[in-house]
Design a protein around this motif. Structure first.
Motif, PDB file in Angstrom:
ATOM      1  N   ILE A  60       0.877  -1.175   0.000  1.00 40.23           N
ATOM      2  CA  ILE A  60       0.000   0.000   0.000  1.00 40.23           C
ATOM      3  C   ILE A  60       0.912   1.222   0.000  1.00 40.23           C
ATOM      4  N   PHE A  61       0.665   2.169  -0.888  1.00 39.31           N
ATOM      5  CA  PHE A  61       1.436   3.406  -0.891  1.00 39.31           C
ATOM      6  C   PHE A  61       0.525   4.504  -0.372  1.00 39.31           C
ATOM      7  N   VAL A  62       0.977   5.198   0.678  1.00 35.49           N
ATOM      8  CA  VAL A  62       0.144   6.207   1.334  1.00 35.49           C
ATOM      9  C   VAL A  62       0.707   7.600   1.039  1.00 35.49           C
ATOM     10  N   ILE A  63      -0.103   8.433   0.365  1.00 35.38           N
ATOM     11  CA  ILE A  63       0.261   9.845   0.201  1.00 35.38           C
ATOM     12  C   ILE A  63      -0.836  10.669   0.865  1.00 35.38           C
ATOM     13  N   ASP A  64      -0.629  11.973   0.972  1.00 34.37           N
ATOM     14  CA  ASP A  64      -1.687  12.761   1.606  1.00 34.37           C
ATOM     15  C   ASP A  64      -1.909  14.058   0.841  1.00 34.37           C
ATOM     16  N   VAL A  65      -3.075  14.619   1.044  1.00 36.85           N
ATOM     17  CA  VAL A  65      -3.458  15.790   0.245  1.00 36.85           C
ATOM     18  C   VAL A  65      -2.585  16.999   0.571  1.00 36.85           C
ATOM     19  N   ALA A  66      -2.053  17.051   1.821  1.00 36.11           N
ATOM     20  CA  ALA A  66      -1.259  18.212   2.224  1.00 36.11           C
ATOM     21  C   ALA A  66       0.150  18.168   1.642  1.00 36.11           C
ATOM     22  N   GLY A  67       0.571  17.013   1.145  1.00 37.60           N
ATOM     23  CA  GLY A  67       1.905  16.891   0.556  1.00 37.60           C
ATOM     24  C   GLY A  67       1.976  17.484  -0.841  1.00 37.60           C
ATOM     25  N   GLY A  68       0.844  18.015  -1.323  1.00 33.80           N
ATOM     26  CA  GLY A  68       0.821  18.588  -2.668  1.00 33.80           C
ATOM     27  C   GLY A  68      -0.097  17.769  -3.559  1.00 33.80           C
ATOM     28  N   ASP A  69      -1.056  18.438  -4.212  1.00 32.57           N
ATOM     29  CA  ASP A  69      -2.025  17.659  -4.988  1.00 32.57           C
ATOM     30  C   ASP A  69      -1.473  17.243  -6.355  1.00 32.57           C
ATOM     31  N   ASP A  70      -0.190  17.572  -6.607  1.00 36.24           N
ATOM     32  CA  ASP A  70       0.393  17.136  -7.882  1.00 36.24           C
ATOM     33  C   ASP A  70       1.140  15.796  -7.756  1.00 36.24           C
ATOM     34  N   ILE A  71       1.168  15.216  -6.552  1.00 33.54           N
ATOM     35  CA  ILE A  71       1.924  13.957  -6.388  1.00 33.54           C
ATOM     36  C   ILE A  71       1.379  12.826  -7.270  1.00 33.54           C
ATOM     37  N   PRO A  72       0.046  12.623  -7.335  1.00 36.27           N
ATOM     38  CA  PRO A  72      -0.436  11.560  -8.237  1.00 36.27           C
ATOM     39  C   PRO A  72      -0.016  11.803  -9.693  1.00 36.27           C
ATOM     40  N   ARG A  73      -0.038  13.076 -10.104  1.00 34.69           N
ATOM     41  CA  ARG A  73       0.329  13.360 -11.496  1.00 34.69           C
ATOM     42  C   ARG A  73       1.807  13.065 -11.733  1.00 34.69           C
ATOM     43  N   LYS A  74       2.656  13.376 -10.726  1.00 33.00           N
ATOM     44  CA  LYS A  74       4.085  13.136 -10.876  1.00 33.00           C
ATOM     45  C   LYS A  74       4.408  11.649 -10.989  1.00 33.00           C
ATOM     46  N   GLY A  75       3.563  10.812 -10.406  1.00 32.75           N
ATOM     47  CA  GLY A  75       3.766   9.365 -10.521  1.00 32.75           C
ATOM     48  C   GLY A  75       4.975   8.887  -9.750  1.00 32.75           C
ATOM     49  N   GLY A  76       5.748   7.987 -10.355  1.00 36.43           N
ATOM     50  CA  GLY A  76       6.841   7.339  -9.625  1.00 36.43           C
ATOM     51  C   GLY A  76       6.405   5.947  -9.227  1.00 36.43           C
ATOM     52  N   PRO A  77       7.360   5.068  -8.947  1.00 32.09           N
ATOM     53  CA  PRO A  77       7.033   3.658  -8.706  1.00 32.09           C
ATOM     54  C   PRO A  77       6.013   3.438  -7.594  1.00 32.09           C
ATOM     55  N   GLY A  78       6.074   4.235  -6.511  1.00 32.36           N
ATOM     56  CA  GLY A  78       5.125   4.037  -5.415  1.00 32.36           C
ATOM     57  C   GLY A  78       3.705   4.282  -5.893  1.00 32.36           C
ATOM     58  N   VAL A  79       3.497   5.412  -6.550  1.00 29.05           N
ATOM     59  CA  VAL A  79       2.153   5.788  -7.008  1.00 29.05           C
ATOM     60  C   VAL A  79       1.663   4.859  -8.113  1.00 29.05           C
ATOM     61  N   THR A  80       2.542   4.504  -9.034  1.00 33.87           N
ATOM     62  CA  THR A  80       2.053   3.768 -10.211  1.00 33.87           C
ATOM     63  C   THR A  80       1.972   2.262  -9.996  1.00 33.87           C
ATOM     64  N   THR A  81       2.847   1.684  -9.129  1.00 35.50           N
ATOM     65  CA  THR A  81       2.890   0.216  -9.076  1.00 35.50           C
ATOM     66  C   THR A  81       2.338  -0.396  -7.796  1.00 35.50           C
TER      67      THR A  81
END
Lengths: 224, 227
Positions: free
Chosen positions: B144-165
């Motif tokens: 499970i990869f955990v991100i949060d809204v306060a870390g910047g709402d562009d993180i999903p767009r930036k991707g990277g192995p954690g977000v994409t895989t």
């Protein structure tokens, strides 16, 4: 011997847990004893001739085929700090796992069965060298080099030390690394006839004492 | 290690991926939780423990960066008895301990199973790291990869192995979105675009049963593991 296998075993990326240890460098940095490349070199030279020599002789003896149980007791006797004993056995267990996957062997299986929570790391290193078809001198080299390469890379993280400077330290220590490895092999050969008491017992009391103190810190980057 | 079992692969496999313990019993399912610093990994682990502990035998391994803080948070919160929480020291590199050299973590999960008896589930939490920090498949069965809204709402767009895989992407702290100017709709759309076939859950642990959707996902993985 296979020079290729030696490179695999000596590689700092070999997955046997070393990355979490500083070999006393974190405590030495905090105490102000290691502050840059020059003091790192002094620190590493001290390790080469104490824990490096002892570990290398144990590893070479194990690679020669000495009884791992006796060698493990000899390692215990040469490791006064309980924190370092625990760390050495933990690293031994981690190395056993990686070694059995890399070079399956009956001797490694037997070692794992006899010491399910880990034999001392240098002993496992020697048995691993045997399994990999390496010579006692190869095992000794791996142990001696590890005794200084760990602190050098840890110091890069701890002090922001220039990584080229840290690598330069290791390169300048190479001739001394050679001499310690050769001395370790001679001691291991003597121990084959005279028993484990012939193995060196060079100790560094400050490393042992500061390892004990370091184990009690609340905040630290490295396990030792 | 089971060389006979491993023989069915190309060579002796890393023991971590082996689904059975030395006595032949099926080992616990291992789920990794990774993600950036402060995204709510430990809070999610604590919430999962509270929701699952009554009907699932579980334990937690933490990989702190330089303290035992995460382990101690879980102990203080008393989400599990102390013998079910183990801390691995990572030498300042959690991504090394969960991906490149998993030996200490494998020992921690095996020791937990030896010491507290048969377990259904072990949650392996990484110390906060960067967007490329993913778990080895030799250590965990799902991550499970955990991100949060306060870390910047562009993180999903930036991707990277954690977000994409990762097998599950959790966008945490949705309750904060209005205060930090994060666009939840855009985050969700970007996340789906990055991982069209993999699930995304938006959660706020401040809500009643905030971890419910993630807990359901874990239960589904458990059901598949034991099937």
């Amino acid at each position: 011997m296979s020079r290729g296998a030696l490179l695999v075993l000596a590689d700092g990326r070999f997955p046997a847990g070393g990355h979490a240890h500083s070999g006393g460098a974190e405590a030495a940095v905090r105490a102000g004893r290691v502050t840059g490349a020059a003091s790192l070199e002094d620190f590493c030279r001290g390790r080469l001739h104490t824990t490096g020599l002892v570990s290398a002789a144990l590893a070479a003896a194990a690679a020669l085929g000495a009884d791992p149980v006796e060698l493990d007791a000899a390692a215990d006797a040469r490791t006064p700090s309980p924190a370092l004993r625990t760390a050495s056995r933990k690293l031994g267990r981690q190395l056993t796992r990686a070694a059995r996957a890399a070079w399956p062997s009956g001797e490694l299986d037997a070692l794992s069965e006899r010491f399910p929570k880990g034999a001392h790391q240098p002993v496992v290193l020697g048995v691993t060298a045997r399994a990999a078809g390496l010579a006692p001198v190869d095992a000794a080299y791996c142990a001696v080099y590890e005794s200084v390469s760990g602190p050098a890379s840890a110091t890069v993280r701890l002090l922001g030390l220039d990584p080229f400077g840290a690598t330069g330290v290791l390169a300048r220590l190479a001739p001394e690394t050679d001499r310690v490895a050769e001395a370790a092999v001679r001691a291991a050969e003597r121990a084959a006839g005279e028993g484990t008491d012939a193995l060196p017992a060079a100790s560094a009391p400050l490393l042992e004492i500061s390892a004990q103190a370091h184990a009690g810190w609340d905040v630290r980057l490295f396990a030792t | 290690m089971h060389l006979d079992h491993a023989a069915s692969h190309d060579g002796p496999a890393a023991v971590g991926a082996d689904a059975h313990r030395p006595d032949g019993a099926r080992r616990a399912l291992r789920i990794g939780l990774g993600g950036p610093v402060g995204s709510g990994k430990t809070a999610t682990v604590a919430a999962l423990c509270r929701v699952l502990r009554d009907d699932v035998s579980l334990a937690v391994v933490t990989n702190d960066i330089y303290t035992r803080e995460d382990a101690e948070f879980l102990l203080r919160a008393a989400v599990l008895p102390p013998e079910r929480i183990a801390a691995v020291e990572t030498g300042a590199c959690p991504h090394t301990a969960i991906r490149d050299d998993i030996s200490a973590n494998l020992e921690a999960v095996e020791d937990l199973e030896d010491q507290v008896g048969p377990l259904d589930l072990i949650l392996v939490e990484s110390g906060g790291d960067n967007l490329t920090a993913t778990f080895s498949r030799g250590l965990v069965d799902a991550q499970i990869f955990v991100i949060d809204v306060a870390g910047g709402d562009d993180i999903p767009r930036k991707g990277g192995p954690g977000v994409t895989t990762a097998d599950l992407l959790v966008v945490n702290k949705t309750d904060l979105a209005p205060y930090v100017g994060s666009d939840l709709t855009r985050m969700a759309a970007d996340a789906r675009a990055q991982r069209p076939r993999l699930p995304v859950i938006l959660q706020s642990l401040r809500e009643e049963d905030g971890v419910g959707a993630v807990a359901d996902w874990v239960r589904a993985r458990l059901a598949a593991w034991t099937a």
